[in-house]
Design a protein around this motif. Sequence first.
Motif, mmCIF file in Angstrom:
data_model
loop_
_atom_site.group_PDB
_atom_site.id
_atom_site.type_symbol
_atom_site.label_atom_id
_atom_site.label_comp_id
_atom_site.label_asym_id
_atom_site.label_seq_id
_atom_site.Cartn_x
_atom_site.Cartn_y
_atom_site.Cartn_z
ATOM 1 N N ARG A 1 -0.110 -4.185 1.384
ATOM 2 C CA ARG A 1 -1.716 -3.436 0.882
ATOM 3 C C ARG A 1 -2.510 -3.822 -0.404
ATOM 4 O O ARG A 1 -3.209 -4.379 -0.457
ATOM 5 C CB ARG A 1 -2.039 -1.403 0.736
ATOM 6 N N THR A 2 -1.857 -3.792 -1.340
ATOM 7 C CA THR A 2 -2.160 -4.081 -2.949
ATOM 8 C C THR A 2 -2.111 -5.971 -2.859
ATOM 9 O O THR A 2 -2.943 -5.817 -2.994
ATOM 10 C CB THR A 2 -0.976 -3.950 -3.653
ATOM 11 N N LEU B 1 -7.197 -0.907 4.674
ATOM 12 C CA LEU B 1 -5.862 -1.213 4.454
ATOM 13 C C LEU B 1 -5.499 -0.276 3.526
ATOM 14 O O LEU B 1 -4.396 0.318 2.838
ATOM 15 C CB LEU B 1 -4.657 -2.222 4.802
ATOM 16 N N ASN B 2 -6.296 -0.671 2.298
ATOM 17 C CA ASN B 2 -6.666 -0.676 0.618
ATOM 18 C C ASN B 2 -6.755 1.602 0.452
ATOM 19 O O ASN B 2 -6.976 2.296 0.146
ATOM 20 C CB ASN B 2 -7.158 -0.997 0.037
ATOM 21 N N VAL C 1 3.969 -2.092 5.525
ATOM 22 C CA VAL C 1 2.346 -2.090 4.934
ATOM 23 C C VAL C 1 2.701 -1.772 3.893
ATOM 24 O O VAL C 1 1.677 -2.227 2.929
ATOM 25 C CB VAL C 1 2.390 -0.978 5.798
ATOM 26 N N ASP C 2 2.638 -1.129 3.061
ATOM 27 C CA ASP C 2 2.722 -1.091 1.500
ATOM 28 C C ASP C 2 2.700 -1.793 0.651
ATOM 29 O O ASP C 2 2.115 -2.054 0.113
ATOM 30 C CB ASP C 2 3.681 0.374 1.176
ATOM 31 N N SER D 1 -2.965 -7.527 -0.082
ATOM 32 C CA SER D 1 -4.199 -8.350 0.595
ATOM 33 C C SER D 1 -4.958 -8.358 -0.375
ATOM 34 O O SER D 1 -6.412 -9.216 -0.615
ATOM 35 C CB SER D 1 -4.314 -7.159 2.067
ATOM 36 N N LYS D 2 -5.131 -6.577 -1.351
ATOM 37 C CA LYS D 2 -6.556 -7.229 -2.068
ATOM 38 C C LYS D 2 -6.862 -7.901 -3.557
ATOM 39 O O LYS D 2 -7.941 -8.335 -3.464
ATOM 40 C CB LYS D 2 -6.729 -5.336 -2.288
ATOM 41 N N ALA E 1 -6.987 -1.371 10.714
ATOM 42 C CA ALA E 1 -7.134 -1.999 10.105
ATOM 43 C C ALA E 1 -7.946 -3.052 10.835
ATOM 44 O O ALA E 1 -9.008 -4.217 10.696
ATOM 45 C CB ALA E 1 -6.510 -2.714 9.112
ATOM 46 N N ASP F 1 -3.890 2.670 9.162
ATOM 47 C CA ASP F 1 -2.276 1.608 9.247
ATOM 48 C C ASP F 1 -3.369 0.765 9.804
ATOM 49 O O ASP F 1 -4.893 0.362 9.891
ATOM 50 C CB ASP F 1 -1.658 2.631 10.612
#
Length: 591
Positions: free
Chosen positions: A489-490, A523-524, A485-486, A492-493, A532, A528
Amino acid sequence: MSHKQFKSDGNIVTPYLKGLARSNPGLTLIEHDRVVYRTASAPGSGNPPKVTLISGGGSGHEPTHAGFVGDGALDAIAAGAIFASPSTKQIFSALKAVESPKGSLIIVKNYTGDIIHFGLAAERAKAAGMNVELVAVGDDVSVGKKKGSLVGRRGLGATVLVHKIAGAAAAHGLELRDVAKVAQSVVDNSATIAASLDHCTVPGHKPENMLGPDEYEIGLGIHNESGTQKLSPLPSIPELVSKMLPIVLGKDEDHSFVKFEPKDDVILLVNNMGGISNLELGYAAEVISEQLIKNYHIIPKRTITGTFITALNGPGFGITLLNAGKAGPDIIKYFDYPTTASGWNQTYHNAADWKVLAEGKVPTAPSLETPRNEKPSGVKADYDTFAKILKAGIERVNAVEPKVTWYDTIAGDGDCGTTLVSGGKALEEAISDRTLRLQDAAHGIEDIAYIVEDSMGGTSGGLYSIYLSALAKGVQDSGHKQLTVDTFRTASKDALDALYCYTRARPGYRTLIDALQPFVAALNSGSDLRSAATAAHEGAEKTRKMDALVGRASYVAKEELRKLDSEGGLPDPGAVGLAALIDGLVTAAGY
């Protein structure tokens, strides 16, 4: 099928002719007589004399007849009212407008009114000392020999071929008798059959003779006459063509007007009767060619497809076959000869250009291989888990498709749901074939992006593909060894920022961004995946109260968008579809 029409008093023929002359330099209009002629063919123009060609008939068959006035085709036409022959005076006016010392050929379709008026004009011209011959076009094979023995065959698609081929013969300097022989030979060796889903609507008149919703006809004329066969249920185009070809090829003796053998040089004309799309017409043309080649071993040496002789907005098409080999040694040459007539859509090609097509082949090339990054990204994923999550997302999209499609039917062009399903189907096939590199997180997402682009198409396919491509790069650049997931996160942005470079859509514009941006933002912010996904759903729901600012929905009247006020408003279909996809993916991931 809609039969709506613009309000009209029916007096549209003369304005049409004026518009044609306005947009085609070299044409002159005699407005009172509704005659259009080539300025260069008029006596005193200074051009070398040649045999001139005169045609015409009732209007409503455009671009025939006026659209075939041009160098290498007709020299003049007389236009009657809709589906009504021009008068003898009009026809004589057309003859005089292009009177030539080499004589004039009159080309007329075999309908009673046309034959009478054009025949009388020919006799008056002869009495006035003019050198005139007349050829009547009859190529319809839908009415058998027994029933049509007295009236003969009606003039349909071959009329256009006579205009073009005889016009080229005249341009080559042939004498009147020889031009007439060429024209008659085209008639004698042509066969046409037409079919339609309904009758046409005549401007200024109420619709008549309409077929039932599941009926169609084979063997129609071009004046709203009923066909020789009324059938149901509605067929596919291949099914319809399989019924039409045996008739046009004369496989039973009563309809056998022209013989066609595999060795013959055949010209195929596929004519739009005025009311079907170019896409469907082109599809029909290919189906006709394939069935001719496969079932009858006849390879058309020339094929021309388009709107040539219509029944106003008749929703059907006609098949015309000309046995050019039996018609004469120069028929193909005359067919190929260039013309300025606006109704002839075949650009000039020499014989070499037709060589491959004349062998029954269509020039093709292999598709380009998709460029793939083969160097491992270093971010591993479990293949089976990745595949399971993808399948769950696809299953959720399939479930919501009917609702998304309904929403898009109101707010767009109705294909949003089916587009998403198409993408899902292609991905399922790739999963089954194990062609997705899901063991490598970045490569797997990259492969998904390519498949989505190919299978979905349109705006949504492009948006999804851009986002996924940028997401794959973000995952690869994350520095992580495993997809988590981590990692997501980044990436996806970064992917959303990349997408913003190619679309003006932003939150609040009523697009799929209204579901995507809340998902990425949640997410960012440390949420979780389940939270989101909930944000994505809530974002999609908010579109029910938004005005569309971009995309197709921005063109839809607000009244249409209020059809779902009872359930809180009409949401954006793309946002609903994306929220459903995210929900399926997240649920399968265990959140």
